[in-house]
Design an enzyme around this catalytic site. Sequence first.
Site, short mmCIF file in Angstrom:
data_model
loop_
_atom_site.label_atom_id
_atom_site.label_comp_id
_atom_site.label_asym_id
_atom_site.label_seq_id
_atom_site.Cartn_x
_atom_site.Cartn_y
_atom_site.Cartn_z
N HIS B 269 -0.26 7.51 4.26
CA HIS B 269 -0.76 6.59 3.23
C HIS B 269 0.16 5.36 3.13
O HIS B 269 -0.31 4.21 3.20
CB HIS B 269 -0.80 7.35 1.89
CG HIS B 269 -1.27 6.54 0.72
ND1 HIS B 269 -2.56 6.58 0.25
CD2 HIS B 269 -0.62 5.66 -0.08
CE1 HIS B 269 -2.69 5.77 -0.78
NE2 HIS B 269 -1.52 5.20 -1.01
N GLU B 270 1.46 5.60 2.98
CA GLU B 270 2.38 4.48 2.85
C GLU B 270 2.46 3.66 4.14
O GLU B 270 2.67 2.45 4.10
CB GLU B 270 3.77 4.96 2.43
CG GLU B 270 3.82 5.73 1.10
CD GLU B 270 3.19 5.01 -0.08
OE1 GLU B 270 3.10 3.76 -0.05
OE2 GLU B 270 2.74 5.68 -1.04
N HIS B 273 -0.16 1.03 3.86
CA HIS B 273 0.31 -0.11 3.05
C HIS B 273 1.27 -0.99 3.85
O HIS B 273 1.15 -2.22 3.86
CB HIS B 273 1.06 0.41 1.81
CG HIS B 273 0.18 0.89 0.70
ND1 HIS B 273 -0.79 0.10 0.12
CD2 HIS B 273 0.14 2.08 0.02
CE1 HIS B 273 -1.39 0.79 -0.86
NE2 HIS B 273 -0.85 1.98 -0.93
N GLU B 299 -4.87 -0.94 -1.21
CA GLU B 299 -5.21 0.49 -1.24
C GLU B 299 -6.24 0.83 -0.17
O GLU B 299 -6.24 1.95 0.36
CB GLU B 299 -5.72 0.86 -2.64
CG GLU B 299 -5.77 2.35 -2.90
CD GLU B 299 -4.41 3.02 -3.07
OE1 GLU B 299 -3.37 2.32 -3.09
OE2 GLU B 299 -4.39 4.26 -3.17
#
Lengths: 504, 504
Positions: B269-270, B273, B299
């Site tokens: 997830h990170e 980003h 997001e």
Amino acid sequence: MAQSSAESDSESAYDRLLQKYKRIANVENAGGILSWDQQVMMPDEGTPARSQQMSALSALSHELLTDDEFGDLLDAAEADDPTDEQADVLRELRRDYERAARVPNDLVEKISAASSEAIPAWKQAKAEDDFEKFAPHLEKHVELKRQYAEHIDPDRDPYEVLFEDYEPCLPLEQAEEILAEVREVLVPMIEDIRESDTDLAVDAFEGEFPEDDQEALVRDALTTLGYPWERGRLDTAPHPFSSGTQFDARVTTRYDDSDVLGSLFSTVHEFGHALYTLGLPDEHYATPLGENRNLSVHESQSRLWENHVGRSRAFWQHFLPTLEDRFPEVDATVEEAYEAANQVYDDNLIRVEADELTYHLHIVIRFELERDLIAGDLAVEDVPEAWNDKYEEYLGIRPDTDSEGCLQDIHWAYGNFGYFPTYSLGSIMAAQLFSAAEADIDDLDGKLADGEFGDLREWLRENIHQHGRRYETNDLVKQATGEDFAADAFLDYVESKYGALYDL
Amino acid sequence: MAQSSAESDSESAYDRLLQKYKRIANVENAGGILSWDQQVMMPDEGTPARSQQMSALSALSHELLTDDEFGDLLDAAEADDPTDEQADVLRELRRDYERAARVPNDLVEKISAASSEAIPAWKQAKAEDDFEKFAPHLEKHVELKRQYAEHIDPDRDPYEVLFEDYEPCLPLEQAEEILAEVREVLVPMIEDIRESDTDLAVDAFEGEFPEDDQEALVRDALTTLGYPWERGRLDTAPHPFSSGTQFDARVTTRYDDSDVLGSLFSTVHEFGHALYTLGLPDEHYATPLGENRNLSVHESQSRLWENHVGRSRAFWQHFLPTLEDRFPEVDATVEEAYEAANQVYDDNLIRVEADELTYHLHIVIRFELERDLIAGDLAVEDVPEAWNDKYEEYLGIRPDTDSEGCLQDIHWAYGNFGYFPTYSLGSIMAAQLFSAAEADIDDLDGKLADGEFGDLREWLRENIHQHGRRYETNDLVKQATGEDFAADAFLDYVESKYGALYDL
């Protein structure tokens, strides 16, 4: 913290001035975090953004310090019947303000731009042993720094003015006398050591020391000395340093597999710096009463712990078992450890690898050369030869290359002239402070040998740390030791210690 | 970077405006480093100094943005026949300026002070399961944020204005329709799953996974996905996040010995980003063309990698052997791994532990409640019951405690209303973007199964990352996918994926 534009009129000029200063100090402390991160954490390609961030912060803090409102509030506060403590704070703010306000912004930017170009040029020149590649940048820095000094005070020796960037309140003349006195004693003493037949136990710590185990050992050392981990941390950096505030003072070190004393003493040195920072009063954070005095006093704290504690017999009585626990292959007596920790390297050309004695001649050489450079008595092109001649004269050794000679240190690439002397002044001050602490603390030597460092920490906090920038250097030293700042204690210390070690 | 006060008159208003903006962006990016450090590196007792440093930087950036000169230059640049690209940049600067300039400094400070008090109160209330302790702070934030919205635009729905702090250029009405449509599909779908007899292989990753090995695994994952270590780093943080710039975009994760998928998906997830940040153009650093669009788009990037890559069969075809190398005790088929990675937790009360489906109902609940709160249709004292009723209605579960209910998230303690919807909007956008990427990239699924992530990275860079803030959200999505931003692709995705998994 955020300062509203609608100040209450009932606040005094002094309070409003201090609020403005706090903002400046906070911006500078933020810059300190960015710099720590750059040296310790930042990935390789982060530089372009980081440089812009740091430039933005330093430009802002300069603008905040030099704006008219700061000057007006300073005038008003000075005229407003300050208390003694307020007067001391105002003396510091006045000095900061005048030095900043007298230098035009575009000169500040030129110096910053010159450094940005000089640093990579210096790196290349050093790597390629080619002084010519660095010479034009050094020339430029000398010229810009002369202009800088002239803006601050056209009537004084420019080197004196530059020195005050690092040691703002100790007369250069006094510093010069102290360094000359030290040189006169050390040059023949080192010659005697070179000719001495004494063999020290220099191989007490020979071996292979894996980095992880060294890290565990220096963490032991920090814990033993009393480093408060809840306000600090230890990391690795190519050039060890410490930085931070009383709430968060971090240290770094570096490891060499074959040199366990290197990481240990570098860590103890940075511990001394951090302990000073941590001893500044919490309640005066981001004001002059909560900031360190200057580089000489800072260095006195690191050298006191490194040399007067770390290189003492008493410390090794306490710490050798810890080291031997981590490294069972080390099998030395306390006396052997003490000798190994105090060997004089009479053939070493590199300042950062120097011992406690020869170190000061490395400094004296740079001090004399940069004085002549700024005065115009030494041309940049003649620096390498002048450098080598002085090494031959004072240390009896002559560099074969400029990489090991006048290109070894980065300071001139930053345009820092007047910085080097504070290293030696700090060591000399450390001896005077430690001698006073010995007189004040009952059986200090026995306490160190028992691993009790609390009384010494407390003595330093009471006599040095807690005062922040309240007193000027000589007053601070005099209050702590009862004597003017001078070379006597240092010379007594080295004559006694090295006389015994080398049967002089 | 440093901006001299004597600007060259020949520079255009646009160039001068951009120079001013760069300084603001650099101060904000410096604050980002301080915040990263605080969450990852700072020792426990560093907070008092750090808070002051961060307040000083945010007050300065606010003052720099709202000063008259910025406004004047903006007027002049807008009147100066801008190019299309300049006009897009000016649209962004105008929006930033107006939103900042319309809010009085003292209200900004009040909100900041209210947060400083609300955060510890929220922590205590959550720990003690005592909503009463938090209620007055929530009340205060609602009141202050209503005032804030009114200053920005007294003629519009205040919640709409607040939403624009996080998603400045997507109409709230459109967001609301999308979320309502998603709710209408997900509520019955989750009910069907609860009643389904299908047993997924939920224990494929049960066991003990030491932190060091998990870290090695997530580093493998980052390297496999193409994280450029020379512009980033991985650390541990209690609440994983990513931050930085295109030159230095860092990720964090956290480890739970019994949950190897947790650290893996949090890292992926990170990574999403960070990859967005790293894809912003270097040459536009610290200007709107080199900054991310907003939270929804950000997001969309993290969810695309987490859900559409990390939770896909193709990813597990490629990555399962790596995981099994690190953890030989895991012995799962690709299908089992896929099922374990996509289990629906129909009895979970906690948003941050939710699966890909129920997650959106957690968001819809907060969205509906905070709309009512700001509109005055819900009193603070009635929040716990309204919360529990909605959980029962949408998810068929009712919290026993407020700690597991309306006190679980920190956002309201910061006074952040309008933030939550961007989480779901991002996931929904991710599905639309991934579907377009599948159409554009030949055999994307096969490439992912072969561990070839380059084409997907490149598609995202070309279609999203490289544009910075050039286009508004709907235009950006439309250019990338050919369609208006809508829930269709997301609903197709979940219906097909979860229909198959649970035999619906």
